[in-house]
Design a protein around this motif. Structure first.
Motif, mmCIF file in Angstrom:
data_model
loop_
_atom_site.group_PDB
_atom_site.id
_atom_site.type_symbol
_atom_site.label_atom_id
_atom_site.label_comp_id
_atom_site.label_asym_id
_atom_site.label_seq_id
_atom_site.Cartn_x
_atom_site.Cartn_y
_atom_site.Cartn_z
ATOM 1 N N HIS A 140 103.369 -6.551 -2.484
ATOM 2 C CA HIS A 140 102.348 -7.454 -2.055
ATOM 3 C C HIS A 140 103.558 -8.423 -1.024
ATOM 4 N N GLN A 142 104.012 -11.763 1.206
ATOM 5 C CA GLN A 142 103.220 -12.819 2.111
ATOM 6 C C GLN A 142 103.844 -13.266 3.096
ATOM 7 N N ARG A 155 98.005 -18.219 5.601
ATOM 8 C CA ARG A 155 99.078 -17.431 5.675
ATOM 9 C C ARG A 155 98.072 -16.428 5.090
ATOM 10 N N TRP A 157 98.139 -12.057 3.035
ATOM 11 C CA TRP A 157 99.313 -11.210 2.400
ATOM 12 C C TRP A 157 98.631 -10.018 3.029
ATOM 13 N N THR A 159 98.707 -5.840 1.110
ATOM 14 C CA THR A 159 99.601 -5.283 0.612
ATOM 15 C C THR A 159 99.223 -3.767 0.290
ATOM 16 N N THR A 175 94.595 -9.585 2.888
ATOM 17 C CA THR A 175 94.160 -10.996 2.880
ATOM 18 C C THR A 175 93.590 -12.186 3.172
ATOM 19 N N GLN A 177 93.094 -14.406 1.150
ATOM 20 C CA GLN A 177 93.915 -15.260 0.079
ATOM 21 C C GLN A 177 95.011 -14.016 -0.959
ATOM 22 N N VAL A 178 95.309 -14.773 -1.882
ATOM 23 C CA VAL A 178 96.527 -13.997 -2.698
ATOM 24 C C VAL A 178 95.609 -12.665 -2.979
ATOM 25 N N PRO A 179 96.151 -11.900 -3.225
ATOM 26 C CA PRO A 179 95.791 -10.719 -2.995
ATOM 27 C C PRO A 179 95.343 -10.275 -4.339
ATOM 28 N N SER A 180 94.324 -9.456 -4.508
ATOM 29 C CA SER A 180 94.354 -9.274 -6.157
ATOM 30 C C SER A 180 94.061 -7.370 -6.361
ATOM 31 N N SER A 183 92.263 -6.014 -3.299
ATOM 32 C CA SER A 183 92.895 -5.566 -2.143
ATOM 33 C C SER A 183 94.057 -4.429 -2.485
ATOM 34 N N ASP A 215 97.875 -7.509 -10.603
ATOM 35 C CA ASP A 215 96.706 -6.806 -10.253
ATOM 36 C C ASP A 215 97.296 -5.399 -10.260
#
Length: 512
Positions: A140, A142, A155, A157, A159, A175, A177-180, A183, A215
């Motif tokens: 990942h 950002q 901002r 992200w 992957t 994504t 938001q913060v990837p999980s 993604s 993740d």
């Protein structure tokens, strides 16, 4: 000197030998004679050591206390010497030279900036050349660019998966938001698939290297890759050098792509830390995804990384003749979704999942069927339904209380089509069941229409007799071979005819 001493001990040393050594080392013959005297009398074969100030382990520890500042260490040593009665203290220049000579550059950088700064002075091994799809790396990053996400700056992200041998970016996902794990599954499906716009790069990799991300190590991602026997190589934490290919991609994307976009957050600042006035609006998220896709195409087809010796990633991919193993599209779609793990039953309200009902038009007439569910993490508005027995994909399902007007109309039309189909089937059955009689003008017996006449029956029998009966024989009956096996007894022609099939007697051909 050892060679000259050996020649001298045997009486073979000449002026020519001394001059040859002097010319080779770039010194005068007199210097060589002086070295010989020192070697003969003092036994010293090296240059005489100078008495220098050295940084001891204790001084190294104190230098780390001062965050690597030699000047601060010198001030401390001067204050201690003054308090102790005027002991000799090396000058600041001497201390600087001693620190540069006795303390490694990486250690001094680590005292100032920590492990990341120290690692910049390390030397790393290079992995041997590999084949395409032998190993992928994933990560990942950002984006250092603010984009418009539903009217607010943010901002995103990215992957992505990159092939280590050819430097091809096989797939990516963005994504907000913060990837999980969601993604990761989307990017993985994009990387493996080679259908349509996903090609020509992709296929099943031999392994995927990740850096202990929660993740990437989730159960859903492990099952998705495990279904295709692709191992996940879990690298030690905080070791970016062990996945240098994707780390180099992250750095290249920041310098070559992100820095050119409006809203770049790492741009130089003005006095007071203010951002330069650009007058440009932030990119919408969908526009950023489109531009990133174009940059990935440029990277794969036009960029020439130094590690590929002037070739593009696409050229390196095409020159590699390693066979590509593709995943079956249906299996790829199924295994890149998270499994619910339970067998459920379709009811009149659809299928129940997480205390909510999901429906779709294809469920019409399917109530009572056993199904299993798969879904994309965090996408609870839509699920995928599979047959519990065969694993066949039946269709998607949506929240029943959030169905769109079009979905509601489609469900009504599906119910109407099923009702019309049943009506036509029942009407056709009743029509076939009804007996029709011919109209009559006299009091004759009723004649059933559709019956076969005598002439038609005779013609049908003659055609059947002329045809090869073996074509219509039951598949359970096999013709006898022309030459009977010796273990069988031939029938006696003088005996009466064999009983008919209505008798319970056994066949006339019996083994001995």
């Amino acid at each position: 000197m050892r060679r000259l001493l050996a020649l001298e001990s045997r009486g073979e040393l000449t002026v020519g030998h001394r001059r040859m050594v002097a010319d080779t080392l770039g010194v005068s013959e007199r210097t060589v004679r002086r070295w010989l005297v020192a070697a003969r009398e003092d036994g010293r074969l090296e240059r005489a050591g100078r008495c220098r100030f050295q940084v001891t382990p204790e001084l190294t520890r104190r230098l780390a206390f001062h965050r690597g500042s030699v000047a601060s260490l010198h001030r401390e040593l001067t204050a201690e010497a003054a308090a102790a009665g005027g002991e000799a203290v090396p000058s600041l220049a001497t201390l600087y030279r001693a620190a540069a000579r006795d303390v490694s550059a990486g250690l001094r950088a680590g005292m100032r900036g920590g492990e990341a700064a120290r690692r910049d002075h390390d030397v790393f091994l290079q992995r041997p050349a590999a084949r395409r799809n032998e190993v992928w790396e994933a990560d990942h990053v950002q984006v250092k660019v603010e984009v418009d996400i539903d009217g607010r700056p943010g901002r995103p992200w990215v992957t992505w998966f990159i092939d280590c041998a050819t430097r091809v970016i096989c797939g990516f996902a963005v994504t907000a938001q913060v990837p999980s794990r969601e993604s990761v599954l989307v990017a993985l499906r994009d990387a493996i698939s080679r259908e349509g716009e996903h090609g020509p790069f992709g296929g099943l990799p031999g392994a995927v290297r990740v850096d202990r991300g929660r993740d990437f190590l989730s159960r859903a991602v492990g099952e998705a890759l495990g279904a295709f026997a692709v191992p996940v190589v879990d690298l030690p934490g905080y070791s970016p050098h062990l996945k240098g290919t994707v780390e180099a991609l992250n750095k290249a994307a920041k310098q070559m792509f992100f820095a050119q976009l409006p809203g770049y957050t790492a741009a130089p600042r003005l006095k007071g830390g203010r951002k330069p006035a650009t007058g440009q609006r932030l990119l919408p998220l969908e526009a950023f995804v489109e531009l990133l896709g174009q940059w990935v195409v440029w990277w794969n087809t036009e960029h020439r990384p130094r590690s590929l010796a002037g070739r593009t990633p696409q050229a390196a991919w095409e020159e590699d003749l390693t066979p590509i193993e593709d995943a079956e599209p249906r299996a790829l779609h199924m295994f890149t979704l998270e499994d619910d793990g339970r067998v459920r039953t379709l009811t009149g309200k659809g299928v129940r999942w997480r205390n909510r009902h999901y429906v779709d038009a294809w469920m019409t007439g399917q109530a009572g069927r056993k199904v299993r569910l798969r879904y994309m993490p965090h996408h609870e508005h839509e699920i995928e339904v599979y047959d519990a027995a065969t694993g066949r994909h039946l269709g998607s399902a949506y929240l029943s209380n959030r169905a769109s007007p079009e979905q509601i109309r489609e469900m009504k039309r599906a119910r109407a089509r099923e009702a019309d189909r049943l009506k036509r089937l029942l009407q056709a059955a009743e029509k076939d069941r009804a007996t029709r009689y011919a109209a009559a003008t006299r009091g004759t017996p009723a004649e059933v229409l559709g019956t076969v006449t005598a002439l038609q029956a005779e013609a049908h029998l003659r055609a059947a007799a002329a045809a090869d009966l073996t074509e219509v024989a039951l598949p359970g009956y096999l013709p006898l071979p022309a030459q009977l096996p010796a273990s069988w007894t031939a029938p006696d022609t003088n005996q009466p005819a064999a009983p008919g099939p209505e008798d319970d007697d056994e066949s006339t051909l019996t083994p001995r």
